[in-house]
Design an enzyme around this catalytic site. Structure first.
Site, PDB file in Angstrom:
ATOM      1  N   GLU A   1      20.452  44.751   4.146  1.00 17.80           N
ATOM      2  CA  GLU A   1      21.534  44.270   5.013  1.00 17.80           C
ATOM      3  C   GLU A   1      22.233  45.424   5.722  1.00 17.80           C
ATOM      4  OE1 GLU A   1      26.083  42.800   4.677  1.00 17.80           O
ATOM      5  OE2 GLU A   1      24.797  42.425   2.936  1.00 17.80           O
TER       6      GLU A   1
ATOM      7  N   ARG B   1      24.797  52.955   6.884  1.00 16.39           N
ATOM      8  CA  ARG B   1      23.499  52.307   6.687  1.00 16.39           C
ATOM      9  C   ARG B   1      22.610  52.459   7.919  1.00 16.39           C
ATOM     10  NH1 ARG B   1      23.903  47.001   2.753  1.00 16.39           N
ATOM     11  NH2 ARG B   1      25.190  47.998   1.150  1.00 16.39           N
TER      12      ARG B   1
ATOM     13  N   SER C   1      26.666  41.539   8.626  1.00 14.07           N
ATOM     14  CA  SER C   1      26.859  40.105   8.398  1.00 14.07           C
ATOM     15  C   SER C   1      27.729  39.583   9.520  1.00 14.07           C
ATOM     16  CB  SER C   1      27.556  39.850   7.053  1.00 14.07           C
ATOM     17  OG  SER C   1      26.658  39.973   5.981  1.00 14.07           O
TER      18      SER C   1
ATOM     19  N   ARG D   1      35.785  50.155  -0.904  1.00 15.37           N
ATOM     20  CA  ARG D   1      35.467  49.053  -1.812  1.00 15.37           C
ATOM     21  C   ARG D   1      35.199  49.604  -3.209  1.00 15.37           C
ATOM     22  NH1 ARG D   1      31.492  45.350   2.098  1.00 15.37           N
ATOM     23  NH2 ARG D   1      32.984  45.235   3.822  1.00 15.37           N
TER      24      ARG D   1
ATOM     25  N   ARG E   1      25.543  51.973  -1.180  1.00 14.47           N
ATOM     26  CA  ARG E   1      26.681  51.292  -1.805  1.00 14.47           C
ATOM     27  C   ARG E   1      27.731  52.326  -2.211  1.00 14.47           C
ATOM     28  NH1 ARG E   1      26.502  46.031  -3.436  1.00 14.47           N
ATOM     29  NH2 ARG E   1      24.234  46.079  -3.441  1.00 14.47           N
TER      30      ARG E   1
END
Length: 426
Positions: A348, A390, A351, A261, A276
């Protein structure tokens, strides 16, 4: 993608959905374009019908030995107008298609109102937050001190927001992925898949990454190929253009892949550590569900992701995303947020979304009910099960010890060769 007939018949519902998402799209402009397209098509049909009548009249005149030049000239003018209208209709159709691809999914009525993640609603928590007799460190500090994470060499190799994993860190990342896959494939009936991590533009459109999120993607120069931002993209599109049998639903796929990303718009956010990154690993879960049972499947999917955190004994909470924070393709989304004591907050880690028939419509994925003649769109769901990097962050921060070492969670010890504790020598 929404059903065009639904958008035409229920514009106020679409406008309400856009308001709930805090999105500013001029639906009136879309309706004007769509109306103009239909006018062009109707005029073409009228002209073709008239042309057929005139053609018969020309034939009759010639049969009677009469002059038909005026009718022949009218036929030529009609043909030119039809050609012109076809071009206009094609142009309008492209605009309609672009609009349809830009319209997000309709949030479920159970999705709470809100502008951003601050308005998400906490559904429940699990696990007691750890207490320390010392000030807990953040993962990036622990990882560097224990000689497992190397951000400086990664920056030399590539640039910022990349990491080199050494020794125990590389092994822990691999162990976490194997642990997650074993749970999902042996306990929750997911089929493991190893898909390509480079996909074409049609595959990206199928799950909603294109055209809206192109700036977040890494595109291969000179090719219509992209690096995947998540394995949701290839897994969902495995059945693009196919018709499944009702008895085949639900079905689930799990994949461990790298994800890429650009993190456009995140400048200055989470610049330290693994939170990130431009490249990271994830175990993704995708489910294909019967429309009558997709919300049940969403709860199942959420539970499958929660199982990993529970086995690792990592405290977390479940939040329901509000209208302003829900993803483009989702009808409803739950986030799993794991507790990070070094940051003193929940972050987070997964999801889990029900996308209804939105992605299935874009990718042409249908199923046929038993005894039915016509196929219909099924429902797709996806969720992280989990983001591996994560999860490594959460293990480091929650299992850190006063002497600077990190204990290995009981469930991971078999995957770490029986290692009890991470120290610099590991």
């Amino acid at each position: 993608m929404l059903d065009l007939k639904f958008v035409r018949k229920s514009p106020e519902t679409v406008k309400d959905a856009l308001r709930k998402r805090n999105m500013d799209l001029d639906l009136d402009a879309f309706q004007a374009i769509d109306a103009k397209r239909r006018e062009y098509l109707q005029e073409v049909e009228d002209l073709k019908s008239r042309r057929n009548e005139v053609s018969k009249q020309i034939g009759q005149r010639k049969k009677n030995g009469e002059d038909a030049e005026d009718l022949i000239q009218a036929m030529g003018e009609a043909a030119e107008r039809i050609k012109e209208l076809d071009a206009l209709a094609k142009e309008a159709e492209a605009e309609v298609q672009d609009w349809m691809l830009s319209l997000p999914n309709i949030p479920d009525t159970s999705v709470p109102d809100g502008e951003d993640d601050a308005d998400n609603e906490e559904l429940r928590t699990w696990g007691a937050l750890p207490t320390f007799s010392f000030l807990p460190k953040e993962h990036w500090e622990l990882g560097v001190q224990l000689s497992g994470l190397d951000f400086e060499r990664a920056a030399k190799l590539t640039g910022s927001r990349f990491a080199v994993y050494w020794g125990w860190a590389a092994k822990l990342e691999r162990a976490l992925a194997q642990f997650m896959l074993d749970i999902q494939t042996t306990e929750h009936d997911y089929t493991e898949v190893m898909p390509p991590v480079i996909v074409n533009s049609q595959t990206m459109r199928g799950t909603g990454q294109l055209p809206k999120f192109e700036e977040d993607l890494f595109k291969l120069e000179g090719w219509e190929y992209y690096l995947i931002p998540t394995a949701e993209v290839p897994l969902t599109n495995l059945h693009a253009g196919e018709v499944l049998d009702e008895q085949d639903l639900p079905r689930g796929y799990a994949a461990f892949t790298p994800c890429f990303r650009s993190e456009a718009g995140s400048y200055g956010k989470d610049t330290k550590g693994l939170i990130r990154q431009h490249q990271f690993n994830k175990v993704e879960l995708v489910r294909f569900a019967h429309p009558d049972h997709s919300f049940e499947e969403l709860e199942n999917l959420l539970g499958h992701a929660e199982t990993v955190l529970k086995r690792l004994e990592l405290p977390y909470r479940v939040v329901t995303l509000c209208g302003g924070d829900i993803g483009f393709s989702a009808v409803k989304t739950y986030d799993l947020e794991v507790w990070l004591p070094g940051q003193d907050t929940y972050r987070e880690i997964s999801s889990c979304s029900n996308c209804g028939d939105f992605q299935a419509r874009r990718a042409g994925i249908r199923f046929k009910r038993a005894g039915a003649k016509k196929a219909e769109f099924l429902h797709t769901l996806n969720g992280s099960g989990l983001a591996v990097g994560r999860t490594l962050v959460a293990v480091l921060e929650n299992y850190q010890q006063e002497d600077g070492s990190v204990a290995i969670p009981e469930a991971l010890k078999p995957y770490m060769g029986g290692l009890e504790r991470i120290t610099p020598k590991n």
